[in-house]
Design an enzyme around this catalytic site. Structure first.
Site, PDB file in Angstrom:
ATOM      1  N   ARG A  34     -13.275  10.329  15.318  1.00 33.91           N
ATOM      2  CA  ARG A  34     -12.828  10.520  13.937  1.00 33.91           C
ATOM      3  C   ARG A  34     -14.045  10.404  13.024  1.00 33.91           C
ATOM      4  O   ARG A  34     -15.116   9.991  13.446  1.00 33.91           O
ATOM      5  CB  ARG A  34     -11.805   9.446  13.546  1.00 33.91           C
ATOM      6  CG  ARG A  34     -12.335   8.033  13.761  1.00 33.91           C
ATOM      7  CD  ARG A  34     -11.301   6.975  13.436  1.00 33.91           C
ATOM      8  NE  ARG A  34     -11.699   5.648  13.876  1.00 33.91           N
ATOM      9  CZ  ARG A  34     -12.490   4.822  13.219  1.00 33.91           C
ATOM     10  NH1 ARG A  34     -13.007   5.207  12.052  1.00 33.91           N
ATOM     11  NH2 ARG A  34     -12.792   3.631  13.683  1.00 33.91           N
ATOM     12  N   GLU A  61     -22.225   6.006  17.497  1.00 35.16           N
ATOM     13  CA  GLU A  61     -22.956   4.850  16.980  1.00 35.16           C
ATOM     14  C   GLU A  61     -24.048   4.420  17.952  1.00 35.16           C
ATOM     15  O   GLU A  61     -23.844   4.388  19.164  1.00 35.16           O
ATOM     16  CB  GLU A  61     -21.996   3.671  16.737  1.00 35.16           C
ATOM     17  CG  GLU A  61     -20.998   3.926  15.617  1.00 35.16           C
ATOM     18  CD  GLU A  61     -20.242   2.679  15.238  1.00 35.16           C
ATOM     19  OE1 GLU A  61     -20.498   1.611  15.828  1.00 35.16           O
ATOM     20  OE2 GLU A  61     -19.387   2.767  14.347  1.00 35.16           O
TER      21      GLU A  61
END
Length: 384
Positions: free
Chosen positions: A35, A13
């Site tokens: 994940r 991110e």
């Protein structure tokens, strides 16, 4: 990922600074989650890659199906996360049984629930992800707006209307987005669509069972058959009157308004416009227009004549577990003091005193599981 020898799927991110202020490229690393995350369908639709399949193949010892230089990006994609949450109340998670759930054709809808399932307080309240793809951003956004308008959900409070308003937001459409957008424009993003007499009439048709063809419209002498039904919506209650003029014709009286209903080709038209679809579940009718408009059938024999409350009781805003109780009987408190903490759906919510007073009674203890609206603490008046 290479430096640490990471294998399998992961999500990195970043936050982007569009002000040309601190870094030339504007990208700042935030975190990496080991994940797949909920946004992975966006990557899949613009690359044509099934990341879940890849993750399973790599876990089984297979090689990556494609290398980085073999991947391409085509078009634009949006994903809207449909949640059971009350946006006007600060995006509080909601619960309920999904009495109806339907997505339009031509869009990808990833969901782990279906009509009849219950959104409980024990898990994340996401209902589904609605994903669209288009050759340009404008086309993709238009597809998203259409998909949200045609999504049908009933039985739980959701953020569907908020998502639709956000997709139609001029700043969002222009890509002029920052972390303060929702706070700045929350009133516009939560504005309630105007409820018309036709909406009430549409709900009335379903409430009286007049939406299905019948061999006769009832018997009456000298005048058209009249029926009535009381409907309520968000504190407003109206008793509707209907004149059944025949099998395929009705005249509805909604307050001072008159709505003409005619059935053509098996489908109702209200004042010349096609009537929206509806869902009926016990005494709740949902008209699928303006992202879903819910009406309750009022039973005149079961009216609650008691007051809804005197404002002296702290109630649970949602189902959850009592994480902590800081209030004690006899304690003097001031407006804004924290009295208890409710944990629901991975979040903690502080319950505050609405006014100055004395704690008259504590009705729950730590660890108690409570339903929405349950009385937790009773507040008395401060001594003179």
């Amino acid at each position: 990922a290479s430096a640490v020898g990471y294998k399998s799927a992961g999500t990195v991110e970043f936050i982007v600074d569009g002000s040309d202020g601190l870094k030339a490229d504007g990208f700042f690393f935030m975190e990496m989650n080991t994940r797949l995350q909920v946004e992975h369908p966006v990557t899949e639709t613009i690359t044509g890659v099934d990341l879940v399949e890849w993750q399973l193949r790599v876990a089984a010892g297979e090689a990556m199906p494609l290398s980085q230089d073999q991947l391409t990006i085509t078009g634009h994609s949006f994903e809207a996360r449909l949640y059971a949450e009350d946006v006007p109340k600060g995006f509080l998670p909601a619960t309920g049984t999904l009495t109806h759930l339907k997505f339009p054709d031509g869009v990808r809808a990833d969901s782990g629930v279906r009509g009849g399932d219950t959104i409980s307080p024990f898990y994340d309240p996401m209902i589904a992800k609605v994903i669209v793809h288009g050759p340009t951003r404008d086309v993709a956004l238009a597809k998203l707006s259409a998909a949200l308008r045609d999504t049908q959900v009933a039985g739980a409070v959701t953020n569907l209307g908020f998502l639709g308003a956000l997709a139609a937001h001029k700043g969002f459409a222009a890509g002029d987005v920052d972390t303060g957008l929702i706070v700045r424009d929350i009133d516009a993003l939560t504005a309630v669509a105007a409820i018309t007499p036709a909406h009430w009439a549409c709900a009335g048709i379903a409430a009286l069972g007049l939406d299905t063809p019948k061999t006769d419209a009832g018997f009456s002498l000298w005048a058209s058959l009249r029926q009535s039904v009381a409907l309520a919506r968000e504190g407003e209650e109206i008793t509707l009157q209907v004149e059944v003029l025949g099998v395929d014709a009705q005249r509805w009286f909604v307050g001072d308004a008159v709505v003409k209903a005619i059935r053509i080709g098996g489908h109702w038209q209200l004042d010349g416009k096609s009537a929206p679809q509806v869902s009926v579940a016990k005494n709740r009718i949902t008209v699928f227009d303006a992202y879903g408009i819910a009406f309750d059938i009022v039973d005149p024999l079961q009216r609650d004549a008691s007051a809804s409350g005197d404002g002296n009781v702290v109630e649970a805003p949602m189902p959850g577990s009592v994480k902590a109780v800081t209030a004690k009987a006899g304690q003097v408190v001031q407006a804004g003091d924290r009295l208890a903490v409710l944990e629901a759906m991975k979040m903690e919510h502080a319950l505050l005193a609405a006014r100055d007073g004395i704690i008259a009674e504590v009705l729950v203890g730590e660890g108690d599981q409570v339903e929405a609206g349950a009385a937790l603490i009773r507040l008395g008046d401060a001594e003179a």
